[in-house]
Motif scaffolding. Structure first.
Motif, short mmCIF file in Angstrom:
data_model
loop_
_atom_site.label_atom_id
_atom_site.label_comp_id
_atom_site.label_asym_id
_atom_site.label_seq_id
_atom_site.Cartn_x
_atom_site.Cartn_y
_atom_site.Cartn_z
N HIS A 1 -10.76 8.91 4.48
CA HIS A 1 -10.82 7.55 5.01
C HIS A 1 -11.92 7.33 6.04
N ALA A 2 -12.67 8.37 6.40
CA ALA A 2 -13.75 8.32 7.39
C ALA A 2 -13.17 8.23 8.80
N SER A 3 -13.94 8.71 9.76
CA SER A 3 -13.45 8.74 11.14
C SER A 3 -13.23 7.34 11.70
N ASP A 4 -13.97 6.36 11.20
CA ASP A 4 -13.80 4.99 11.69
C ASP A 4 -12.92 4.14 10.78
N GLY A 5 -12.31 4.78 9.75
CA GLY A 5 -11.39 4.08 8.87
C GLY A 5 -12.06 3.29 7.76
N GLY A 6 -13.39 3.39 7.63
CA GLY A 6 -14.11 2.60 6.64
C GLY A 6 -13.92 3.04 5.20
N GLY A 7 -13.36 4.22 4.99
CA GLY A 7 -13.09 4.71 3.65
C GLY A 7 -14.22 5.53 3.08
N ILE A 8 -13.86 6.57 2.35
CA ILE A 8 -14.82 7.40 1.61
C ILE A 8 -14.30 7.41 0.17
N VAL A 9 -13.40 8.33 -0.15
CA VAL A 9 -12.71 8.27 -1.44
C VAL A 9 -11.43 7.46 -1.30
N GLY A 10 -10.88 7.44 -0.11
CA GLY A 10 -9.71 6.62 0.19
C GLY A 10 -10.17 5.22 0.57
N PRO A 11 -9.25 4.27 0.57
CA PRO A 11 -9.63 2.88 0.85
C PRO A 11 -10.00 2.65 2.32
N ASN A 12 -10.70 1.55 2.53
CA ASN A 12 -11.03 1.05 3.86
C ASN A 12 -9.71 0.66 4.55
N LEU A 13 -9.48 1.17 5.74
CA LEU A 13 -8.24 0.87 6.47
C LEU A 13 -8.45 -0.17 7.57
N THR A 14 -9.65 -0.71 7.66
CA THR A 14 -9.94 -1.64 8.76
C THR A 14 -9.89 -3.10 8.34
N ASP A 15 -9.87 -3.36 7.04
CA ASP A 15 -9.83 -4.75 6.60
C ASP A 15 -8.39 -5.19 6.36
N GLU A 16 -8.23 -6.40 5.88
CA GLU A 16 -6.88 -6.94 5.69
C GLU A 16 -6.35 -6.73 4.28
N TYR A 17 -7.09 -5.97 3.46
CA TYR A 17 -6.69 -5.72 2.08
C TYR A 17 -5.93 -4.40 1.99
N TRP A 18 -4.84 -4.42 1.22
CA TRP A 18 -4.02 -3.23 1.05
C TRP A 18 -3.65 -3.07 -0.41
N ILE A 19 -3.81 -1.88 -0.94
CA ILE A 19 -3.49 -1.60 -2.34
C ILE A 19 -1.98 -1.55 -2.54
N HIS A 20 -1.27 -0.93 -1.60
CA HIS A 20 0.18 -0.74 -1.73
C HIS A 20 0.96 -1.45 -0.62
N GLY A 21 0.38 -2.48 -0.06
CA GLY A 21 1.05 -3.24 1.00
C GLY A 21 0.73 -2.70 2.37
N GLY A 22 0.56 -3.58 3.31
CA GLY A 22 0.28 -3.21 4.69
C GLY A 22 1.54 -3.27 5.53
N GLY A 23 1.36 -3.33 6.82
CA GLY A 23 2.50 -3.35 7.73
C GLY A 23 3.04 -1.95 7.95
N ILE A 24 3.76 -1.77 9.02
CA ILE A 24 4.21 -0.44 9.43
C ILE A 24 5.09 0.23 8.39
N ILE A 25 5.97 -0.51 7.74
CA ILE A 25 6.89 0.10 6.77
C ILE A 25 6.12 0.65 5.57
N ASN A 26 5.22 -0.15 5.01
CA ASN A 26 4.47 0.30 3.83
C ASN A 26 3.52 1.44 4.17
N VAL A 27 2.82 1.36 5.29
CA VAL A 27 1.90 2.43 5.67
C VAL A 27 2.68 3.72 5.90
#
Length: 168
Positions: free
Chosen positions: A65-91
């Protein structure tokens, strides 16, 4: 045996001692994360918890996910888009159980529930930051659904505000 030999504790003293032991055991369980799961997890915002989450992230997540969360092979964690749902429960669930078909391993055997909660909270804390080389959005925009309790609280606050306007 107390009344005959004048040894041991009275029932009230035994009860108090057992309650103290139970309280200590409960505290140990709370600290171990035994009560933190995908049903009870909450977003942590305290600095020590987020710093612990960052340390866990840095040790385990930067490769994908990269040190800044921008994503490498894993998704970008800094934007508002989520593959499997965001929020604390889904993460939390994604970290705990993984997403094998996407290459995300389950961390429940390497991290305890408190650690999973801390790193989940840290990941969500990265929302809105600007990574150096962000991957394009993946998934859907995630918006937290309002619970019944949140809805009642919001409606109560609106009513209080409207009532306050009447009095002004």
């Amino acid at each position: 045996h107390y009344h005959v030999f004048d040894t041991g504790q009275l029932m009230a003293e035994e009860y108090t001692e057992e309650m103290n032991i139970a309280a200590a055991e409960k505290e140990a369980l709370m600290e171990s994360g035994a009560f933190v799961n995908e049903e009870t997890v909450t977003l942590l915002t305290e600095e020590p918890a987020l710093m612990s989450g960052k340390a866990i992230y840095d040790a385990n997540c930067v490769a994908c996910h990269a040190s800044d969360g921008g994503g490498i092979v894993g998704p970008n964690l800094t934007d508002e888009y989520w593959i499997h749902g965001g929020g604390i429960i889904n993460v939390f669930k994604i970290i705990k159980y993984g997403v094998v078909e996407k290459g995300m391993i389950s961390w429940q055997t390497q991290l305890n529930p408190n650690q999973m909660q801390e790193v989940s909270s840290y990941v969500l804390n990265m929302q809105g930051t600007t990574p150096a080389a962000p991957k394009p959005p993946e998934g859907e925009i995630w918006m937290e659904e309002e619970t019944d309790k949140q809805s009642r609280l919001r409606k109560t606050n609106i009513t209080k505000y409207q009532n306050l306007k009447i009095w002004l």
